[in-house]
Each structure stands twice: as structure tokens, then as C-alpha cells.
Scaffold this active site. Sequence first.
Site, PDB file in Angstrom:
ATOM      1  N   ARG A 107       0.817  -1.206   0.000  1.00 42.93           N
ATOM      2  CA  ARG A 107       0.000   0.000   0.000  1.00 42.93           C
ATOM      3  C   ARG A 107       0.854   1.260   0.000  1.00 42.93           C
ATOM      4  O   ARG A 107       0.538   2.251  -0.632  1.00 42.93           O
ATOM      5  CB  ARG A 107      -0.912  -0.034   1.233  1.00 42.93           C
ATOM      6  CG  ARG A 107      -2.012   0.996   1.254  1.00 42.93           C
ATOM      7  CD  ARG A 107      -3.065   0.602   2.268  1.00 42.93           C
ATOM      8  NE  ARG A 107      -2.451   0.324   3.566  1.00 42.93           N
ATOM      9  CZ  ARG A 107      -2.365   1.211   4.546  1.00 42.93           C
ATOM     10  NH1 ARG A 107      -2.842   2.418   4.399  1.00 42.93           N
ATOM     11  NH2 ARG A 107      -1.799   0.880   5.691  1.00 42.93           N
ATOM     12  N   HIS A 130      -0.962 -25.502  16.032  1.00 41.83           N
ATOM     13  CA  HIS A 130       0.135 -26.442  15.743  1.00 41.83           C
ATOM     14  C   HIS A 130       0.051 -27.725  16.579  1.00 41.83           C
ATOM     15  O   HIS A 130       0.157 -28.826  16.045  1.00 41.83           O
ATOM     16  CB  HIS A 130       1.494 -25.785  15.997  1.00 41.83           C
ATOM     17  CG  HIS A 130       1.687 -24.479  15.284  1.00 41.83           C
ATOM     18  ND1 HIS A 130       1.273 -24.275  13.999  1.00 41.83           N
ATOM     19  CD2 HIS A 130       2.257 -23.305  15.669  1.00 41.83           C
ATOM     20  CE1 HIS A 130       1.562 -23.034  13.630  1.00 41.83           C
ATOM     21  NE2 HIS A 130       2.158 -22.434  14.630  1.00 41.83           N
ATOM     22  N   ASP A 149      -1.255 -24.421   8.220  1.00 39.27           N
ATOM     23  CA  ASP A 149      -0.565 -24.544   9.495  1.00 39.27           C
ATOM     24  C   ASP A 149       0.842 -24.987   9.104  1.00 39.27           C
ATOM     25  O   ASP A 149       1.027 -26.111   8.626  1.00 39.27           O
ATOM     26  CB  ASP A 149      -1.227 -25.604  10.383  1.00 39.27           C
ATOM     27  CG  ASP A 149      -0.568 -25.657  11.748  1.00 39.27           C
ATOM     28  OD1 ASP A 149       0.672 -25.746  11.798  1.00 39.27           O
ATOM     29  OD2 ASP A 149      -1.284 -25.589  12.762  1.00 39.27           O
ATOM     30  N   HIS A 150       1.817 -24.108   9.277  1.00 35.06           N
ATOM     31  CA  HIS A 150       3.116 -24.407   8.659  1.00 35.06           C
ATOM     32  C   HIS A 150       3.785 -25.641   9.266  1.00 35.06           C
ATOM     33  O   HIS A 150       4.657 -26.235   8.660  1.00 35.06           O
ATOM     34  CB  HIS A 150       4.045 -23.196   8.681  1.00 35.06           C
ATOM     35  CG  HIS A 150       4.642 -22.873  10.011  1.00 35.06           C
ATOM     36  ND1 HIS A 150       4.002 -22.135  10.956  1.00 35.06           N
ATOM     37  CD2 HIS A 150       5.843 -23.199  10.549  1.00 35.06           C
ATOM     38  CE1 HIS A 150       4.775 -22.012  12.013  1.00 35.06           C
ATOM     39  NE2 HIS A 150       5.904 -22.643  11.804  1.00 35.06           N
ATOM     40  N   LYS A 172       6.213 -29.422   7.485  1.00 38.08           N
ATOM     41  CA  LYS A 172       7.553 -29.893   7.852  1.00 38.08           C
ATOM     42  C   LYS A 172       7.722 -31.340   7.376  1.00 38.08           C
ATOM     43  O   LYS A 172       6.809 -32.154   7.500  1.00 38.08           O
ATOM     44  CB  LYS A 172       7.781 -29.762   9.355  1.00 38.08           C
ATOM     45  CG  LYS A 172       7.665 -28.278   9.793  1.00 38.08           C
ATOM     46  CD  LYS A 172       8.285 -27.987  11.114  1.00 38.08           C
ATOM     47  CE  LYS A 172       7.953 -26.550  11.531  1.00 38.08           C
ATOM     48  NZ  LYS A 172       9.053 -25.701  11.825  1.00 38.08           N
ATOM     49  N   LYS A 216      -3.192 -18.564  10.538  1.00 41.68           N
ATOM     50  CA  LYS A 216      -3.546 -18.039  11.833  1.00 41.68           C
ATOM     51  C   LYS A 216      -3.047 -16.597  12.007  1.00 41.68           C
ATOM     52  O   LYS A 216      -2.076 -16.248  11.360  1.00 41.68           O
ATOM     53  CB  LYS A 216      -2.982 -18.929  12.931  1.00 41.68           C
ATOM     54  CG  LYS A 216      -1.455 -19.043  12.886  1.00 41.68           C
ATOM     55  CD  LYS A 216      -0.966 -19.969  13.933  1.00 41.68           C
ATOM     56  CE  LYS A 216      -0.861 -19.273  15.252  1.00 41.68           C
ATOM     57  NZ  LYS A 216       0.443 -18.623  15.462  1.00 41.68           N
ATOM     58  N   ASP A 240      -1.894 -19.143  20.533  1.00 41.13           N
ATOM     59  CA  ASP A 240      -0.832 -18.991  19.533  1.00 41.13           C
ATOM     60  C   ASP A 240      -0.293 -20.343  19.054  1.00 41.13           C
ATOM     61  O   ASP A 240       0.068 -20.490  17.896  1.00 41.13           O
ATOM     62  CB  ASP A 240       0.312 -18.165  20.152  1.00 41.13           C
ATOM     63  CG  ASP A 240       1.384 -17.807  19.137  1.00 41.13           C
ATOM     64  OD1 ASP A 240       1.019 -17.409  18.018  1.00 41.13           O
ATOM     65  OD2 ASP A 240       2.584 -17.924  19.460  1.00 41.13           O
TER      66      ASP A 240
END
Length: 487
Positions: free
Chosen positions: A45, A237, A174-175, A179, A145, A232
Site C-alpha cells: 500500500r 500447531h 498450518d506451517h 515440515k 492463523k 498462539d
Amino acid sequence: MSLVFDLVIFGGTGDLSLRKLLPSMYAAFRQKEIDPQSRIFVCCRKQSDFDTLFQQVETAIKTYIADEAFDEAALKQFSKIIVPTKMDLVDKSQGWEEFANSLLKHSDRVRVFYLAVMPSIYGSCCKNLHECHLISTTSRIVVEKPLGYDQQSAEEINQVMADYFTESQIYRIDHYLGKESVQGLLALRFGNFIFENIWDCKSIDHIQINISEIVGVEDRAAFYDEAGAMRDMVQNHLLQLLCLVAMDSPDRNEADDIRIEKIKVLKALKPITEAEIDQYVVRGQYVSGQVEGQDVKSYADELKNTKTQTETFVAVKAYLENWQWAGVPFYLRTGKRLARRSAEIVVQFKNVTHNIYSKSISHIQPNRLLIQLQPEEKIRLTLMAKNDKKDGNPLREITLNLDMSEKDRQVKPLAYQRLLLDVIKGNAALFIHRDEVSLAWKWIDPIIKAWKDNDDSLEYYKAGTMGPKKADKLFKKQGQTWFDYQA
Ligand code: BG6
């Protein structure tokens, strides 16, 4: 095969984009998984960000890509597929027309919109995309998230997206699921007869899922203080890892089948009531201490708020109410400013039913499967074997290395690289369904509410330790203790 697509990153010069998304795309490009005709629209922006965009992208890639994976020539080529895009995500009169015209030149392409922005503007983004006719059957939206603050707010966010996209077009990341060791876990579980028959309460004593961090809240204090470790880390996770480790075999390795099984796990989570909370959950907050030899401040000092009651540590003993897992505790633990950075799943099997070597079975250790996600990705199986030493013990513990070969390791993709390519290919197996988000909150919400009603529940722990001592008390059975990973 390399892929041709248009990827649009809203929030293109933000932290997530610069640290993870663009370096991952660069890595995929360098490995020839992306066709040079593809385009990555990096949206911002501010005029100042727009002017320095290429420079920002190059610096980020140099910073976040390992030296051995960096190649100047590939970076130059990669820069050519970046399309700097100045627009206001809320105000459709600012930059949308040109942006839409450019995208519509390739109307048949897979089009991925990554919303690396606050959920409060998801609605405007989706509406503008719709009004500019940019949502087609080959369009996908990616979010991650925080997906809400509780069950109700998560539902509202999900509904905003559902007003414009079908569920199969929405990819919730969800990283942790990207993995490689998570793939290793699934391959081990569903590719081997020997594990198929021992993956239940008859053979498994307990399971631990741990994600410990050495970092504090870094530059996200304001966000973190609203969220805390439960929202968090546990809501997403840890519960996702729990789903993968506990789910029954899906009929096929496909998104819908996997999601059905994960949803069953989340539905089976035994609710933790206010009266039981002390028995099942421990929450903590760090005070000053030393991490890796460095003095670090307390959480309250980092935050400059001595009254904060936010938890930076959570340990939970969870149970699943179903036949497969009846009576098996799942110990979940996560925290900031702990003694080490590591993430692992530990499956501890039951001990032998009868010890033929001596009356005491104390020297027969139960078998243990370790799936390490961090700092290294590896899988180890601990067994008992014949002891050649003449120390009176007939058995000794040995550890089998079940990793991929060294050769395979070199081409290991980054978590986001794998996930982004999956979105482009339309493979949703590693993404989260709306119902999973909702069910996870449903289990978490009463715990957070109980904490709110009882301020005394917060324990303090010294930074650089493994959290409050009270977390050890979740284990009631002899021989059960937090698995202490040593590199
Ligand atoms: C994020 C959390 O989702 O995961 C952070 O918001 C946390 O607080 C991070 O630090 C941990 O991810 P990783 O992959 O570095 O272990």
C-alpha cells in the site's frame, strides 16, 4: 514438472511474505518447480515500500535462504516473475483496475490469493476480488492463523471467506504440517504393517508433543499478549500434530479422507472442565533468567506491563474418548524462553508384558519412537538389544535411525515451499478444514475461560528452564516423565 500460475500476495512486504513466502517461492523457482512464465504479484500500500520492493525482496531472500541454496543468477531470473503492485486492499478505486486487467490477461491460469494480512480485511479483499471478476473455478485463497480469537470469531472469519469461495477453494495453512518429518510420520504410520497393528491403547503407553522455543515474544508483544501460548500454539500447531498422530487410517491419501479422520480426533477430545483444570493443564509465564548464556528479561518487562497474566507456557494432559485411545494420555507442551529450541512427537510404547531376564524389569526400557521436527528433522526408534558389555545387563538400549538418506535430505523443501506448491497443484491434504478450526476452539475456549475466572492459575518459571515444575506433576504414572531431548 514446473508449474505455471499467478500468485498474489496481499501484504507482500509484510513479515510473513518476506521471511517465508518469497524465500520459499525462490527456492521452488531455483529447483525448477516454477515455470518462468508464472507471475508473483507482491502487493503493498505504501509508496515507500513500492519504490524499494525489489530491493526488499532480494534482501529477504539473501537473509532467509541458507547459503548453500543461494544462487545469484537464479535470483535475477526469479526477480523477473515478481510484479510489484501498489493497491489499497479496502478501497477498490486504488490500484484494483490495473491489477485486475493484468490478472485477467491469463484468465485460464491457476490463481492463488494469499491473504498475508489481518483477518479484519479478509472481507474487503474477498468482496473486491469478486467485484473485479477475479474469482473463477481455478482461483484459491490462502490464509493462516490467527483464525479467530475463540470459536465464535473464527466462525465469523470463516463465513466471510465462505461468502465468496467454496470450502474446497480455501486453504488454511498450518506451517507445522509442511515440515518434512510430518510426512515421515505419515509414511511410517500408513506404509508399514508393523506400525498398523500397534498404534492404539493396547500397545502405546502415552504420547508427548512438545514445541519449545528459546525466543521471547520478539516484536509481536501486542499481538502475543492478547493471544498467549494457548491460542498462539496449542489451538493450531499442537492440536494439528495431535490429529496426525492419533487419526485412524484415511481411506485414501486425499484431503477429504484425511480431514474426516482429523475431525473425528478433534471431536473425541475429552473436554476439560473448570473443576478439573488443575489436574490437566498448567500455564506459566517466564521471569528473567539466562537463555543460551545470555541474560534475558522477564515477559512482563519485555512487555512493560507488570500486571500481565498472559501465559507464555502451557502443558496439557489430553485424552481422546474413543476405542483406539481410551486411557492413553497425550501430553502437549509448548513455551517461550525455554532451555532449548526443539519440536518433537514421542510415542512411548508399553513395556514388555513379561521379563524373562530377571525379576525386576527396570532395565528393560519401553520402546520409543521419536519424530523430531526441530532443530533437525529426524526419526528414531529406540529398542532393546543384546548387550555385549560384561556389566551384568543382558540388554542395552539402541537407537535406529529411520531418516531419509543423506542424498534425499539435500533436496528437502522448506515447509512453506511444499505448502504453496500444494495450493497451486490443488492438493489440500495438508490444509485445515473449517470444521477443524471450529472444533479446536470448542475444546480450547472453556480452558481459557476457566483461567480468566481464576487468576491464581499462572505459575512463573525462570527463562532458560523447561517451564514451571508443576508441569511435571501432570505425569501420575511411574516411568512417565517429559522426554528430554539431547541433540
Ligand atoms: C507461530 C507462532 O505460529 O509459530 C510463533 O505464532 C512461533 O509464536 C512460531 O514462534 C514457531 O514456528 P517455528 O516453525 O519457528 O517453530
